[in-house]
Motif scaffolding. Structure first.
Motif, PDB file in Angstrom:
ATOM      1  N   MET A 147       0.847  -1.199   0.000  1.00  0.00           N
ATOM      2  CA  MET A 147       0.000   0.000   0.000  1.00  0.00           C
ATOM      3  C   MET A 147       0.878   1.243   0.000  1.00  0.00           C
ATOM      4  O   MET A 147       1.740   1.403   0.854  1.00  0.00           O
ATOM      5  N   THR A 148       0.650   2.141  -0.952  1.00  0.00           N
ATOM      6  CA  THR A 148       1.433   3.369  -1.024  1.00  0.00           C
ATOM      7  C   THR A 148       0.948   4.344   0.037  1.00  0.00           C
ATOM      8  O   THR A 148      -0.173   4.230   0.564  1.00  0.00           O
ATOM      9  N   GLU A 151      -2.262   6.091  -1.038  1.00  0.00           N
ATOM     10  CA  GLU A 151      -3.404   5.201  -0.867  1.00  0.00           C
ATOM     11  C   GLU A 151      -3.792   5.096   0.605  1.00  0.00           C
ATOM     12  O   GLU A 151      -4.979   5.107   0.944  1.00  0.00           O
ATOM     13  N   ALA A 154      -5.713   7.952   1.745  1.00  0.00           N
ATOM     14  CA  ALA A 154      -7.050   7.970   1.152  1.00  0.00           C
ATOM     15  C   ALA A 154      -7.937   6.875   1.727  1.00  0.00           C
ATOM     16  O   ALA A 154      -9.087   6.719   1.304  1.00  0.00           O
ATOM     17  N   PHE A 155      -7.437   6.133   2.675  1.00  0.00           N
ATOM     18  CA  PHE A 155      -8.089   4.905   3.127  1.00  0.00           C
ATOM     19  C   PHE A 155      -9.030   5.107   4.311  1.00  0.00           C
ATOM     20  O   PHE A 155     -10.204   4.728   4.262  1.00  0.00           O
ATOM     21  N   TYR A 336      -8.239  -5.222   1.078  1.00  0.00           N
ATOM     22  CA  TYR A 336      -7.209  -4.607   0.235  1.00  0.00           C
ATOM     23  C   TYR A 336      -6.170  -5.648  -0.172  1.00  0.00           C
ATOM     24  O   TYR A 336      -5.775  -5.721  -1.344  1.00  0.00           O
ATOM     25  N   LYS A 342      -9.510  -0.873  -3.486  1.00  0.00           N
ATOM     26  CA  LYS A 342      -8.289  -0.082  -3.697  1.00  0.00           C
ATOM     27  C   LYS A 342      -8.649   1.399  -3.658  1.00  0.00           C
ATOM     28  O   LYS A 342      -9.470   1.861  -4.467  1.00  0.00           O
ATOM     29  N   PRO A 343      -8.087   2.153  -2.723  1.00  0.00           N
ATOM     30  CA  PRO A 343      -8.384   3.594  -2.664  1.00  0.00           C
ATOM     31  C   PRO A 343      -8.040   4.287  -3.973  1.00  0.00           C
ATOM     32  O   PRO A 343      -6.999   4.018  -4.580  1.00  0.00           O
ATOM     33  N   ILE A 344      -8.920   5.154  -4.409  1.00  0.00           N
ATOM     34  CA  ILE A 344      -8.711   5.905  -5.652  1.00  0.00           C
ATOM     35  C   ILE A 344      -8.189   7.293  -5.296  1.00  0.00           C
ATOM     36  O   ILE A 344      -8.852   8.067  -4.596  1.00  0.00           O
ATOM     37  N   VAL A 345      -6.997   7.608  -5.775  1.00  0.00           N
ATOM     38  CA  VAL A 345      -6.389   8.908  -5.540  1.00  0.00           C
ATOM     39  C   VAL A 345      -6.631   9.793  -6.754  1.00  0.00           C
ATOM     40  O   VAL A 345      -6.206   9.470  -7.866  1.00  0.00           O
ATOM     41  N   GLN A 413      -2.994  11.293 -10.860  1.00  0.00           N
ATOM     42  CA  GLN A 413      -2.719   9.869 -11.020  1.00  0.00           C
ATOM     43  C   GLN A 413      -3.655   9.260 -12.036  1.00  0.00           C
ATOM     44  O   GLN A 413      -4.817   9.597 -12.089  1.00  0.00           O
TER      45      GLN A 413
END
Length: 413
Positions: A147-148, A151, A154-155, A336, A342-345, A413
């Motif tokens: 996980m970045t 992300e 944004a979670f 996840y 998956k969180p969308i940035v 992104q």
């Protein structure tokens, strides 16, 4: 050898003078090492109330974790805080922000469960938009290696809110239907992804027309937020829907309750209709309040409908909901890791670009989450566009026309 003494004395005096000249620089370096950059809200109002400044770096107290921040989440709630458009607003000046991700740098006394160097995401009761934060260990969660940091930032707010509304409050099950407003935003996209983990769930979404192409795949049926979505939903599902997730409030409250099937649940989790201009509008506030349908409990009883509210931050910060939130986070992290969510940035912005980022949220221009990237350098045009503060502490005048032709393009992104 007779000259050796005087020569050494001169050399020693020279070295003392040389080292003495460096001492202020060393002191300055020491001071800098204890300072950090942070976004400061100087007062409630427009974008000019935000600035990046230097602040003393916090140190962890007992039970706290010190985090070197890599990324911060930016939410619509932050915009409402800036305007002072919330109940019991805190005193200014303050550092905004409620969530961040980064690396554990230190821990206070009696703090266990983490090690220095752990990658984490965390809730923060304000103060998140800074290079360093300290927050209670119960609000901090380790993140997977894959996980970045964007992300992770944004979670928490978006996915935990979506999960608890769907599964804890309204008990989403196979074959049910959900209406979610602002389907292109961070919570809206989290709702859509979580609904896809349950078989045969129908998702109705409303969003601005320019977002439709990008998010059409994530929901079953998508409507223009400005059309009569009630009629459109009825065409497809005459009986209505099982769950309504409303972040708008105002007239949408009555519409949402009217769309519920028997045993359906309406959840209010925001009031973005109260935000129209750059600053707080008492007219919009009054209009939204006036348009809210006055709910009769007897009518809810007769129609077998449930009306609920959900505030994640109140649950966590004021109502002792740490264990419920932690359980939700662990389930979400498992999803996840299984690549089911998956969180969308939407975009990454430097701290110095916070005004532009907040304007994008105000314009409802984002698809997914806006992130403040603490290590990102601002684009030159944005850096020069930011309001500086003079030594007297007054904002320097911005000349008309200076900003007319400046592009504001973050890393998308």
């Amino acid at each position: 050898m007779a000259k050796e003494g005087p020569e050494m004395t001169e050399e020693t005096e020279h070295m003392i003078e040389k080292n003495g000249a460096k001492e202020p620089d060393s002191a300055a370096c020491a001071a800098d090492s204890k300072e950090m950059r942070a976004v400061l809200l100087t007062g409630f109002g427009g974008l000019n109330k935000l600035k990046v400044t230097k602040k003393l770096m916090p140190e962890p107290q007992e039970g706290e974790v010190k985090i070197r921040v890599k990324a911060c989440g930016l939410n619509f709630l932050d915009l409402m805080v800036r305007q002072g458009n919330i109940d019991n607003p805190p005193k200014t000046p303050l550092v905004p922000g409620f969530e961040c991700s980064g690396i554990v740098e230190a821990m206070g006394e009696n703090t266990t469960g983490f090690e220095i160097g752990d990658r984490v995401t965390a809730f923060v009761n304000y103060n998140a938009w800074a290079e360093v934060v300290c927050t209670p260990l119960d609000w901090v969660y380790k993140i997977p290696d894959e996980m970045t940091f964007p992300e992770a930032a944004a979670f928490c707010m978006n996915f935990v809110a979506a999960y608890m509304m769907l599964f804890e409050v309204s008990n989403l099950r196979e074959g049910m239907s959900v209406l979610v407003h602002s389907a292109g935003g961070g919570v809206g996209q989290a709702v859509a992804q979580l609904c896809s983990t349950v078989p045969n769930v129908t998702v109705f979404g409303t969003a601005s027309p320019f977002k439709h192409e990008a998010i059409r795949h994530s929901v079953t049926h998508l409507f223009d937020r400005n059309v009569d979505y009630v009629a459109e939903v009825r065409k497809i599902s005459p009986d209505g829907v099982d769950i309504v997730l409303d972040c708008l409030c105002g007239e949408n409250t009555g519409k949402g309750l009217g769309l519920l099937k028997p045993l359906g649940t309406y959840i209010l989790y925001g009031s973005s209709n109260m935000v129209t201009g750059e600053t707080k509008s008492f007219f919009s506030l009054a209009k939204s309040w006036w348009q809210v349908e006055k709910v009769n409990p007897i009518k809810l009883y007769e129609e077998n409908k449930v009306m609920a509210g959900f505030s994640l931050l109140n649950l966590l910060f004021k109502q002792g909901g740490c264990s419920q939130v932690k359980a939700a986070v662990q389930k979400l992290l498992s999803l996840y890791s299984e690549k089911k969510i998956k969180p969308i940035v939407d975009s990454l912005w430097a701290l110095e670009e916070v005004k532009e980022a907040m304007q994008r949220i105000h314009d409802r221009g984002n698809i997914g989450k806006l992130i403040l990237d603490v290590e990102k350098s601002p684009t030159p045009l944005m850096a020069s566009d930011s309001t500086e503060t003079s030594e007297a502490g007054e904002e320097e005048e911005e000349h008309e026309g200076d900003n007319d032709n400046k592009e504001r393009m973050p890393f998308i992104q």
